[in-house]
Each structure stands twice: as C-alpha cells, then as structure tokens.
Design a protein around this motif. Structure first.
Motif, short mmCIF file in Angstrom:
data_model
loop_
_atom_site.label_atom_id
_atom_site.label_comp_id
_atom_site.label_asym_id
_atom_site.label_seq_id
_atom_site.Cartn_x
_atom_site.Cartn_y
_atom_site.Cartn_z
N THR A 31 -82.72 57.06 6.13
CA THR A 31 -81.38 56.93 5.55
C THR A 31 -81.12 58.03 4.53
N ARG A 46 -71.33 49.08 3.77
CA ARG A 46 -72.33 49.52 4.77
C ARG A 46 -72.89 48.34 5.55
N ARG A 59 -71.49 51.60 8.56
CA ARG A 59 -72.79 52.04 8.06
C ARG A 59 -72.94 53.55 8.25
N THR A 71 -71.92 48.58 12.22
CA THR A 71 -72.60 49.84 12.52
C THR A 71 -71.71 51.04 12.24
N ASP A 93 -73.07 56.46 5.19
CA ASP A 93 -74.22 57.37 5.10
C ASP A 93 -73.84 58.83 5.26
#
Length: 304
Positions: A66, A30, A37, A34, A41
């Motif tokens: 998050t 992560r 990440r 970007t 998620d």
C-alpha cells in the motif's frame, strides 16, 4: 446526491475532494469499496504525507504494498534496528525525506544507501554516533538539498569539511551538543556551498570575532575532501542563531550577510543590547523579518 451518482463523478474531481480529508477520513472512504480504495491510494493524495515509524514488526506485506502504491516520500523514524530500517528503505525507494531521532547509530545510517532520490535528511539526535560515521555515509548523497545535524559532537575538523561535497545544499543546520562548531571549518564550508540559502547554527559561547570569522571569505584552508572553488560572496537569505552570547558582528561579516531577508535569534542572552538589534536593520538592507525567542516568550519584527 445519490451514492451511485456521486461515484460517477470524474476521478480527478474525486481526487480533488479527497485532498481535503484527514487520514482517518481517507481510511473510512477507502474501506467502502475497491474502486474508492484505489482512488484513496492514488499518490497525489499522499504527496505531502509523512509516515511515522516507531516499530515495524507487526506490518505485513500488504501494508508495504500500500505504501509503495501511494509512493510515500517522507518518513520519520524513532525506534528501529538496522534490519528494520533496511526494510523501510528497500520497500520505499521513492523516499526523498528522512528524519531520524533516538534510534540513530552508526550502523543505522548504512540503511540509507538504497535511497538514490534522498533530498532532505534530518538527524535530530546524533548523541550515539560519531561525526566520522555520519559524514562517511552522508557525503554519498550529492543530491541533498536539506541537511540537519542535532546533538552532534564535532571531534575533528576534517569530517565536517566534507560537507562541501554536497554542492546542492539549500539549507544547513548544525546544532552540536556542546554548542561548539569549529569556526575555521564552518568558514571553509559556507564559502564552498554556492546554493546555500538557509543556515541554522547553535553557536554557544562563540565571541564576536569567532562568529564573524565564519562569515568572512577564507584564505587558505586544507581539507581531505575534494577541493571546491571558493565563492566570492555568501547568498544566505535566512539565518538562525541558537544560544548565542555574541552581541555583534564585524563590518565584513555584515557585508557578507547583506542578502539576508530573515534573522531568528533563539535563546539569545543579550537582547538588552539594543545596538546589535539596530545594527541588524541598518546593515542588512534586505532584512524584512527579525524573530527573537528566549525563555517562554518570543517577538517578531517585520518590515514591509
């Protein structure tokens, strides 16, 4: 494979690969860019994850954002105030499973109210909350499928019988601190929960007749709870008895338990009574597993 080529793999392939990563490995991935990440998620990677909360004072808005993106469904809470617990439930409206330990007090349970999707509730230490406070909140969650009460005192029969309002219960655990579950109340409950398949009881010093009574269809029993129809037969598949000194069950009780496929006897004091062990196999035709645990040893008998 070059990094650029690796990143060009379809997202569904990357997500499948990430399923095999540990939380710390996911955190490392992560932190790289970007794009990754956002992939890490993705809710599909956190569907079976549980977040442990012991204190939430240091968590910022980005942390909660998050968790919302990941659609966290399960939390375990051990040390929070009512205000902090409300922060958790309001920030994570998708929660379906909550486990609460030593933080549990009557007011804390009020923080559960926003969780309209709650399916599993495990209250592992009810030492500091009354049974009335517990059930006055819990009975509002009609969608509950799993409910567990440990270290609880049953001061009155009526709060306990309100469990019948939880008509979707699949699994029920009642482990009172003094080892006593009112047998008449338990009898009333069991025969009014048509979907109940798994039952765990701390039965303490219940004798054969008191424990057998729990598994016999009740006659008339009044409750302040909304009356529910009495089912003709139990449909239990798994039964766990804790700290039991009972060495047998009545014929009628065995008949009602004939659908059992698994029995677990924990801290059983009279395992030398071979007649009872033999009776379990003879009178429970669907039994495929018998597990016994006492002191520091355990045994499992399986029938294929």
């Amino acid at each position: 494979m070059a990094i650029v080529e690796w990143l060009q793999l379809p997202q569904e392939v990357l997500l499948h690969i990430f399923l095999y990563l540990s939380p710390s490995e996911k955190a490392n991935v992560r932190a790289t860019c970007t794009y990754l990440r956002a992939l890490v998620d993705h809710p599909s990677l956190w569907r079976n994850s549980t977040i442990f909360f012991r204190s939430i004072g240091l968590f910022n808005a980005k942390f909660w954002d998050t968790l919302q993106i990941r659609k966290i469904r399960s939390v375990e809470v051990t040390k929070v105030t009512l205000k902090q617990f409300r922060k958790i439930t309001l920030s994570l409206p998708d929660l379906t499973t909550v486990r609460m330990d030593s933080c549990l007090k009557g007011e804390i349970l009020q923080g559960l109210r926003p969780l309209v999707n709650l399916k599993q509730l495990y209250l592992t230490d009810c030492s500091h909350v009354s049974d009335h406070d517990i059930f006055s909140e819990v009975i509002n969650f009609h969608q509950l499928t799993h409910f567990s009460l440990c270290k609880v005192y049953f001061l009155n029969v009526l709060p306990l019988t309100s469990i019948v309002l939880l008509q979707n219960l699949y699994s029920l655990s009642l482990h009172p601190k003094d080892g006593t579950v009112p047998e008449r109340a338990l009898q009333y409950i069991l025969f009014r929960l048509p979907k109940l398949k798994e039952l765990s009881l701390a039965v303490g010093n219940m004798n054969k007749w008191k424990l057998s009574l729990c598994f016999n269809r009740p006659d008339n029993f009044l409750s302040a709870a909304e009356e529910k129809p009495c089912i003709p037969r139990l449909q239990l598949q798994k039964l766990e008895l804790l700290n039991s000194g009972c060495v047998s069950l009545s014929t009628n009780a065995f008949d009602q338990l004939s659908t059992l496929t698994s029995v677990c006897l924990r801290h059983y004091k009279y395992l030398q009574h071979e007649d009872f062990i033999e009776a379990l196999f003879l009178k429970l035709p669907n039994l495929t597993e018998l597990k016994t645990e006492w002191l520091e040893s355990s045994s499992t008998f399986s029938m294929m």
